[in-house]
Write a protein that holds these residues in place. Sequence first.
Motif, mmCIF file in Angstrom:
data_model
loop_
_atom_site.group_PDB
_atom_site.id
_atom_site.type_symbol
_atom_site.label_atom_id
_atom_site.label_comp_id
_atom_site.label_asym_id
_atom_site.label_seq_id
_atom_site.Cartn_x
_atom_site.Cartn_y
_atom_site.Cartn_z
ATOM 1 N N ASP A 152 8.089 1.590 0.126
ATOM 2 C CA ASP A 152 7.407 1.634 1.420
ATOM 3 C C ASP A 152 5.926 1.277 1.266
ATOM 4 O OD1 ASP A 152 9.739 2.347 2.703
ATOM 5 O OD2 ASP A 152 9.275 4.496 2.765
ATOM 6 N N GLU A 153 5.321 1.746 0.181
ATOM 7 C CA GLU A 153 3.920 1.411 -0.070
ATOM 8 C C GLU A 153 3.743 -0.097 -0.224
ATOM 9 O OE1 GLU A 153 0.908 3.784 -0.767
ATOM 10 O OE2 GLU A 153 2.303 4.421 0.809
ATOM 11 N N GLU A 154 4.665 -0.718 -0.941
ATOM 12 C CA GLU A 154 4.580 -2.163 -1.137
ATOM 13 C C GLU A 154 4.783 -2.915 0.178
ATOM 14 O OE1 GLU A 154 6.032 -2.539 -5.808
ATOM 15 O OE2 GLU A 154 7.402 -3.130 -4.195
ATOM 16 N N ARG A 155 5.736 -2.458 0.962
ATOM 17 C CA ARG A 155 5.983 -3.129 2.246
ATOM 18 C C ARG A 155 4.792 -2.993 3.185
ATOM 19 N NH1 ARG A 155 11.575 -1.680 1.365
ATOM 20 N NH2 ARG A 155 11.229 0.430 2.153
ATOM 21 N N ALA A 156 4.053 -1.890 3.023
ATOM 22 C CA ALA A 156 2.867 -1.680 3.854
ATOM 23 C C ALA A 156 1.658 -2.448 3.332
ATOM 24 C CB ALA A 156 2.543 -0.187 3.938
ATOM 25 N N GLY A 157 1.826 -3.141 2.193
ATOM 26 C CA GLY A 157 0.740 -3.948 1.643
ATOM 27 C C GLY A 157 -0.318 -3.155 0.915
ATOM 28 N N ARG A 158 0.021 -1.940 0.486
ATOM 29 C CA ARG A 158 -0.957 -1.112 -0.233
ATOM 30 C C ARG A 158 -0.846 -1.415 -1.724
ATOM 31 N NH1 ARG A 158 1.624 3.068 3.073
ATOM 32 N NH2 ARG A 158 0.433 3.307 5.018
ATOM 33 N N ALA A 159 -1.705 -2.296 -2.202
ATOM 34 C CA ALA A 159 -1.648 -2.727 -3.604
ATOM 35 C C ALA A 159 -2.664 -2.002 -4.469
ATOM 36 C CB ALA A 159 -1.878 -4.234 -3.701
ATOM 37 N N GLU A 160 -3.634 -1.352 -3.856
ATOM 38 C CA GLU A 160 -4.656 -0.650 -4.620
ATOM 39 C C GLU A 160 -4.122 0.698 -5.111
ATOM 40 O OE1 GLU A 160 -7.642 -1.923 -5.406
ATOM 41 O OE2 GLU A 160 -6.924 -3.749 -4.465
ATOM 42 N N PRO A 161 -4.692 1.231 -6.185
ATOM 43 C CA PRO A 161 -4.281 2.568 -6.626
ATOM 44 C C PRO A 161 -4.444 3.577 -5.495
ATOM 45 C CG PRO A 161 -5.635 1.526 -8.302
ATOM 46 C CD PRO A 161 -5.692 0.636 -7.094
ATOM 47 N N PRO A 162 -3.461 4.400 -5.257
ATOM 48 C CA PRO A 162 -3.541 5.352 -4.144
ATOM 49 C C PRO A 162 -4.533 6.467 -4.427
ATOM 50 C CG PRO A 162 -1.570 5.752 -5.433
ATOM 51 C CD PRO A 162 -2.188 4.504 -5.985
ATOM 52 N N SER A 163 -4.976 7.116 -3.367
ATOM 53 C CA SER A 163 -5.853 8.272 -3.525
ATOM 54 C C SER A 163 -5.095 9.390 -4.232
ATOM 55 C CB SER A 163 -6.329 8.760 -2.158
ATOM 56 O OG SER A 163 -5.230 9.248 -1.397
ATOM 57 N N ASP A 164 -5.835 10.360 -4.735
ATOM 58 C CA ASP A 164 -5.189 11.465 -5.439
ATOM 59 C C ASP A 164 -4.226 12.222 -4.524
ATOM 60 O OD1 ASP A 164 -6.654 10.759 -7.636
ATOM 61 O OD2 ASP A 164 -8.203 12.274 -7.335
ATOM 62 N N SER A 165 -4.638 12.454 -3.287
ATOM 63 C CA SER A 165 -3.755 13.162 -2.366
ATOM 64 C C SER A 165 -2.506 12.340 -2.059
ATOM 65 C CB SER A 165 -4.502 13.501 -1.070
ATOM 66 O OG SER A 165 -4.955 12.323 -0.429
ATOM 67 N N ARG A 166 -2.657 11.018 -2.043
ATOM 68 C CA ARG A 166 -1.503 10.152 -1.786
ATOM 69 C C ARG A 166 -0.526 10.177 -2.961
ATOM 70 N NH1 ARG A 166 1.627 8.853 2.139
ATOM 71 N NH2 ARG A 166 2.512 6.757 2.037
#
Length: 259
Positions: A152-166
């Motif tokens: 889901d993260e990839e489909r949303a285009g989130r390629a950067e390292p996620p935040s700690d809470s994420r």
Amino acid sequence: MQTRVADDAQARRDVSRAADMLSLPAALGVYDRAPSAVLRADMWRLAVVWLEGGIYADSDVEPRPRLRALLEAAAAMPLDASSGDGVQRPGLLLFVENWSFIPTLLGKLAIAVGLSDFARFPQYRNCIFAAAAPAHPLLESAFRLATARLEDEERAGRAEPPSDSRVLELTGPGLLTDATNSFLALHGAADIAFVDRGSGMAFFIHAGVGSWKSGAVKSGYTERKLVLLAGAGLALCAAACVLSPARGSHRSKGPHSME
């Protein structure tokens, strides 16, 4: 009891093997593309305990002698009907991270206002858990859920390292707690035993170094706790001043007065 430490290459082999056995090729793909080593470490721990059973523990978890006795006794766990021999066997052992005396509503409120770094309340630890045998279905569910969330993260285009809470949500304690709650809703406790935080202190010590977290997050969380403690201290002082009788503000008079 043997100790096993895996390097990056071995961890990838374990995830690959689990993905093959579960017919889940997407798992290895998201593992390889994960933008954070923490995400990969979280996926690996689920994979390796599902593959082999045993105990997973972070490097800052110090076991105490009673941990072995706890695992061997498994007094709270029912018989494993699949064994066919009537021998009592432990299934999955999970440790509750929050203190049981804290009301759930208060715990959730603390998360909402940023005074807790938990992802869920109650929350189950992913820094230590144990399975007596391979292929526990809850760990499979958690592994599949982690795969789905990273997809889901990839489909949303989130390629950067996620935040700690994420990270806590995607693959960490938030994910394990969600997978556990879903499993319990479908199957009940089955062969899962839960150890509350107070009792868990007799079996291990978690230093809680949090070396994977960013310095800004750790310092910000500490500052919020200090603000909360300071506010609570001021509130107690104010309450004490209001409730305590004023001294020297009146004089007692006798029952009679004369002009």
